[in-house]
Design a protein around this motif. Sequence first.
Motif, PDB file in Angstrom:
ATOM      1  N   SER A 121     -23.727 -41.775  -9.947  1.00 23.79           N
ATOM      2  CA  SER A 121     -22.365 -42.906  -9.438  1.00 23.79           C
ATOM      3  C   SER A 121     -21.739 -42.809  -8.290  1.00 23.79           C
ATOM      4  CB  SER A 121     -21.631 -42.248 -10.877  1.00 23.79           C
ATOM      5  OG  SER A 121     -21.192 -41.402 -10.784  1.00 23.79           O
ATOM      6  N   THR A 122     -22.466 -41.508  -7.346  1.00 20.90           N
ATOM      7  CA  THR A 122     -21.450 -41.453  -5.403  1.00 20.90           C
ATOM      8  C   THR A 122     -22.741 -41.842  -4.694  1.00 20.90           C
ATOM      9  OG1 THR A 122     -21.812 -38.917  -5.894  1.00 20.90           O
ATOM     10  CG2 THR A 122     -20.262 -39.805  -6.967  1.00 20.90           C
ATOM     11  N   TYR A 123     -22.660 -41.887  -4.184  1.00 23.06           N
ATOM     12  CA  TYR A 123     -22.950 -42.196  -2.626  1.00 23.06           C
ATOM     13  C   TYR A 123     -23.449 -40.866  -2.031  1.00 23.06           C
ATOM     14  CZ  TYR A 123     -20.331 -46.153  -3.087  1.00 23.06           C
ATOM     15  OH  TYR A 123     -19.405 -47.541  -3.445  1.00 23.06           O
ATOM     16  N   SER A 124     -23.488 -39.411  -2.882  1.00 24.93           N
ATOM     17  CA  SER A 124     -24.404 -38.247  -2.713  1.00 24.93           C
ATOM     18  C   SER A 124     -25.599 -38.223  -2.085  1.00 24.93           C
ATOM     19  CB  SER A 124     -23.623 -36.934  -3.611  1.00 24.93           C
ATOM     20  OG  SER A 124     -25.170 -36.719  -4.338  1.00 24.93           O
ATOM     21  N   ASN A 174     -20.238 -39.468   3.855  1.00 23.04           N
ATOM     22  CA  ASN A 174     -21.152 -38.295   3.394  1.00 23.04           C
ATOM     23  C   ASN A 174     -23.110 -38.644   3.455  1.00 23.04           C
ATOM     24  OD1 ASN A 174     -22.370 -36.272   0.272  1.00 23.04           O
ATOM     25  ND2 ASN A 174     -22.578 -35.636   2.646  1.00 23.04           N
ATOM     26  N   ALA A 175     -23.132 -39.647   2.522  1.00 19.65           N
ATOM     27  CA  ALA A 175     -24.972 -40.372   2.943  1.00 19.65           C
ATOM     28  C   ALA A 175     -25.471 -41.109   4.697  1.00 19.65           C
ATOM     29  CB  ALA A 175     -24.886 -42.035   2.075  1.00 19.65           C
ATOM     30  N   LEU A 176     -24.437 -41.163   5.804  1.00 20.70           N
ATOM     31  CA  LEU A 176     -24.214 -41.542   5.852  1.00 20.70           C
ATOM     32  C   LEU A 176     -25.008 -40.566   7.531  1.00 20.70           C
ATOM     33  CD1 LEU A 176     -21.943 -44.186   7.700  1.00 20.70           C
ATOM     34  CD2 LEU A 176     -22.820 -43.240   9.241  1.00 20.70           C
ATOM     35  N   ALA A 177     -23.990 -39.322   6.759  1.00 23.08           N
ATOM     36  CA  ALA A 177     -24.891 -38.375   7.343  1.00 23.08           C
ATOM     37  C   ALA A 177     -25.772 -37.792   7.416  1.00 23.08           C
ATOM     38  CB  ALA A 177     -23.580 -36.809   6.893  1.00 23.08           C
ATOM     39  N   HIS A 178     -26.568 -37.945   6.009  1.00 22.12           N
ATOM     40  CA  HIS A 178     -28.012 -37.244   5.985  1.00 22.12           C
ATOM     41  C   HIS A 178     -28.904 -38.548   6.610  1.00 22.12           C
ATOM     42  CE1 HIS A 178     -26.371 -36.087   2.713  1.00 22.12           C
ATOM     43  NE2 HIS A 178     -26.645 -37.195   1.445  1.00 22.12           N
ATOM     44  N   ALA A 179     -27.919 -39.950   7.301  1.00 20.76           N
ATOM     45  CA  ALA A 179     -29.468 -40.650   8.312  1.00 20.76           C
ATOM     46  C   ALA A 179     -29.377 -39.738   9.662  1.00 20.76           C
ATOM     47  CB  ALA A 179     -28.805 -42.260   7.817  1.00 20.76           C
ATOM     48  N   ALA A 202     -26.678 -50.525   6.440  1.00 21.60           N
ATOM     49  CA  ALA A 202     -25.586 -50.521   5.462  1.00 21.60           C
ATOM     50  C   ALA A 202     -24.587 -50.479   5.367  1.00 21.60           C
ATOM     51  CB  ALA A 202     -26.890 -50.594   4.332  1.00 21.60           C
ATOM     52  N   MET A 203     -24.509 -49.612   5.095  1.00 25.16           N
ATOM     53  CA  MET A 203     -23.124 -48.299   4.551  1.00 25.16           C
ATOM     54  C   MET A 203     -22.410 -49.103   5.978  1.00 25.16           C
ATOM     55  SD  MET A 203     -22.282 -46.563   2.309  1.00 25.16           S
ATOM     56  CE  MET A 203     -23.131 -45.503   1.322  1.00 25.16           C
ATOM     57  N   ALA A 204     -22.527 -48.941   6.748  1.00 28.31           N
ATOM     58  CA  ALA A 204     -20.649 -49.084   7.901  1.00 28.31           C
ATOM     59  C   ALA A 204     -20.328 -50.883   7.969  1.00 28.31           C
ATOM     60  CB  ALA A 204     -21.741 -48.706   9.105  1.00 28.31           C
ATOM     61  N   GLY A 205     -21.511 -51.075   6.936  1.00 24.55           N
ATOM     62  CA  GLY A 205     -21.397 -52.371   7.258  1.00 24.55           C
ATOM     63  C   GLY A 205     -20.204 -52.732   5.456  1.00 24.55           C
ATOM     64  N   ALA A 206     -21.326 -51.646   4.164  1.00 20.50           N
ATOM     65  CA  ALA A 206     -20.138 -51.972   3.181  1.00 20.50           C
ATOM     66  C   ALA A 206     -18.908 -51.502   3.033  1.00 20.50           C
ATOM     67  CB  ALA A 206     -21.346 -51.695   1.609  1.00 20.50           C
ATOM     68  N   ALA A 223     -23.780 -50.896  -0.618  1.00 18.21           N
ATOM     69  CA  ALA A 223     -23.671 -49.962  -0.667  1.00 18.21           C
ATOM     70  C   ALA A 223     -24.132 -48.799  -1.190  1.00 18.21           C
ATOM     71  CB  ALA A 223     -21.848 -49.095  -0.847  1.00 18.21           C
ATOM     72  N   LEU A 224     -24.986 -48.694  -2.711  1.00 17.41           N
ATOM     73  CA  LEU A 224     -25.478 -48.568  -3.202  1.00 17.41           C
ATOM     74  C   LEU A 224     -27.014 -47.990  -2.120  1.00 17.41           C
ATOM     75  CD1 LEU A 224     -25.754 -46.263  -5.637  1.00 17.41           C
ATOM     76  CD2 LEU A 224     -26.420 -48.062  -6.377  1.00 17.41           C
ATOM     77  N   TYR A 225     -27.410 -49.333  -1.874  1.00 21.03           N
ATOM     78  CA  TYR A 225     -28.920 -49.524  -1.532  1.00 21.03           C
ATOM     79  C   TYR A 225     -28.557 -49.086  -0.203  1.00 21.03           C
ATOM     80  CZ  TYR A 225     -31.638 -52.214   2.499  1.00 21.03           C
ATOM     81  OH  TYR A 225     -32.312 -52.820   3.589  1.00 21.03           O
ATOM     82  N   ALA A 226     -27.631 -48.355   0.461  1.00 20.86           N
ATOM     83  CA  ALA A 226     -26.940 -46.907   1.801  1.00 20.86           C
ATOM     84  C   ALA A 226     -27.608 -45.579   1.361  1.00 20.86           C
ATOM     85  CB  ALA A 226     -26.454 -48.100   2.763  1.00 20.86           C
ATOM     86  N   ALA A 227     -27.028 -45.995   0.233  1.00 22.35           N
ATOM     87  CA  ALA A 227     -26.788 -44.861  -0.441  1.00 22.35           C
ATOM     88  C   ALA A 227     -28.101 -44.450  -0.626  1.00 22.35           C
ATOM     89  CB  ALA A 227     -25.824 -44.799  -1.177  1.00 22.35           C
ATOM     90  N   TRP A 228     -28.800 -44.972  -1.564  1.00 19.96           N
ATOM     91  CA  TRP A 228     -30.562 -44.685  -1.125  1.00 19.96           C
ATOM     92  C   TRP A 228     -31.333 -44.791  -0.282  1.00 19.96           C
ATOM     93  CZ3 TRP A 228     -34.564 -49.157  -1.452  1.00 19.96           C
ATOM     94  CH2 TRP A 228     -35.786 -48.536  -1.640  1.00 19.96           C
ATOM     95  N   LEU A 229     -30.996 -45.555   0.402  1.00 20.72           N
ATOM     96  CA  LEU A 229     -32.161 -45.076   2.325  1.00 20.72           C
ATOM     97  C   LEU A 229     -31.443 -43.757   3.151  1.00 20.72           C
ATOM     98  CD1 LEU A 229     -31.839 -48.943   3.612  1.00 20.72           C
ATOM     99  CD2 LEU A 229     -34.256 -47.194   2.763  1.00 20.72           C
ATOM    100  N   CYS A 230     -30.310 -43.459   3.067  1.00 18.93           N
ATOM    101  CA  CYS A 230     -29.849 -42.229   3.723  1.00 18.93           C
ATOM    102  C   CYS A 230     -30.540 -40.976   2.432  1.00 18.93           C
ATOM    103  CB  CYS A 230     -27.963 -42.400   3.085  1.00 18.93           C
ATOM    104  SG  CYS A 230     -27.459 -43.626   4.542  1.00 18.93           S
TER     105      CYS A 230
END
Length: 360
Positions: A121-124, A174-179, A202-206, A223-230
Amino acid sequence: MSTPLDFSYETRPARVVFRPGASVSATPGEAARLGLRRVLVVCGSRGEATARAVADALGDVCAGLHAEARMHVPVEVADRAVEVAREIGADGCVAVGGGSAIGLGKAIALRTGLPLIAVPSTYSGSEMTPVWGLTEHGAKRTGRDAAVQPRSVVYDPELTLTLPVPLSVTSGINALAHAAEALYAPDASPLVSLMAEEGVRAMAGALPQVAAAPDDLDARSRALYAAWLCGACLGATTMGLHHKLCHVLGGTFGLPHAETHTVVLPYALAYNASAAPEAITALSRALETDDVPHALRALALGLGAPRSLAELGLKEPDLTVAAVQAAAQSYPNPREVTANGVLGLLTAAYEGWEPRSDTV
Ligand code: NAD
């Protein structure tokens, strides 16, 4: 002159279902696919209503609901959850919530070998990794074990509609940092780099759309799609200085997880920029900028994120202690990590200065 390609890539068996409403409509089917008949649903106290809806959808397959997840998985919380899983004869676990709830599900999987289904339920991004963490006597231990990687991940953007904007922003960064760190990881590979670049884009856009309209399901989906990728990038590679530093700041000084990632990331990237030109080029494309640290900080500040480590409660004398700790550990990083170098980085992040490669 370009360098010849040289990489290894391993896929891990995880199923992903992504759709609005999936937490309720898809989780029972995922449990059935794994042959589960008595699952324990775990969540944090604030996520109980959401987890209850998943438990209700599971019907008789849900043998119990345990709403005691806490940040950083204290070992006594893990012990109690394992006991409950054993008492009810659970044959699987469903973790519903953010990284803390999924962390508790992983602790159960680690100790018992039970298969785990994650409903984030978050983007972690924890749902996409084989990394577990347990905290004992104030120190957090982490490790990798295939047994804790969720067998099935159910992404339901509707669950994220209630995620407050400040947490959406910091969790997203936080997600973006993983990528970002996956792009210069020693075990990076072309497929991971593609996912990382697209995840950042995707995250920076969302995020600005989520902040402007938190109940816009389309923005939440992206944003959740981006979190999945990251998260997939995090699971596939070994993180560097940025993650180690955040681990020290969270573990030793109790700083909040997603907020700390958000403040530190621009400075960590400024520190590493000269040693990771290809990663910076990919991030520049994704963020449409020629100054990645500046653009990341501007994105975060523009959406109301905290500006400095001082704002998060770090004290000036902590800077040296944190720098020494982060420099003493061993992990891969494109640029050599020295206590002095990290102190410069941390001082800039503590003060909230403009991040620049020549000052950190
Ligand atoms: P979290 O799970 O602690 O959630 C933060 C807060 O948000 C909690 O109070 C929670 O109740 C609330 N919340 C969660 N989802 C919500 C929603 N949809 N609506 C409203 N409120 C909601 O925080 P997190 O940032 O998701 O996870 C952080 C933890 O996860 C840390 O312990 C971190 O170390 C761990 N983590 C582990 C991995 C891994 O690979 N093992 C990866 C990332 C994070």
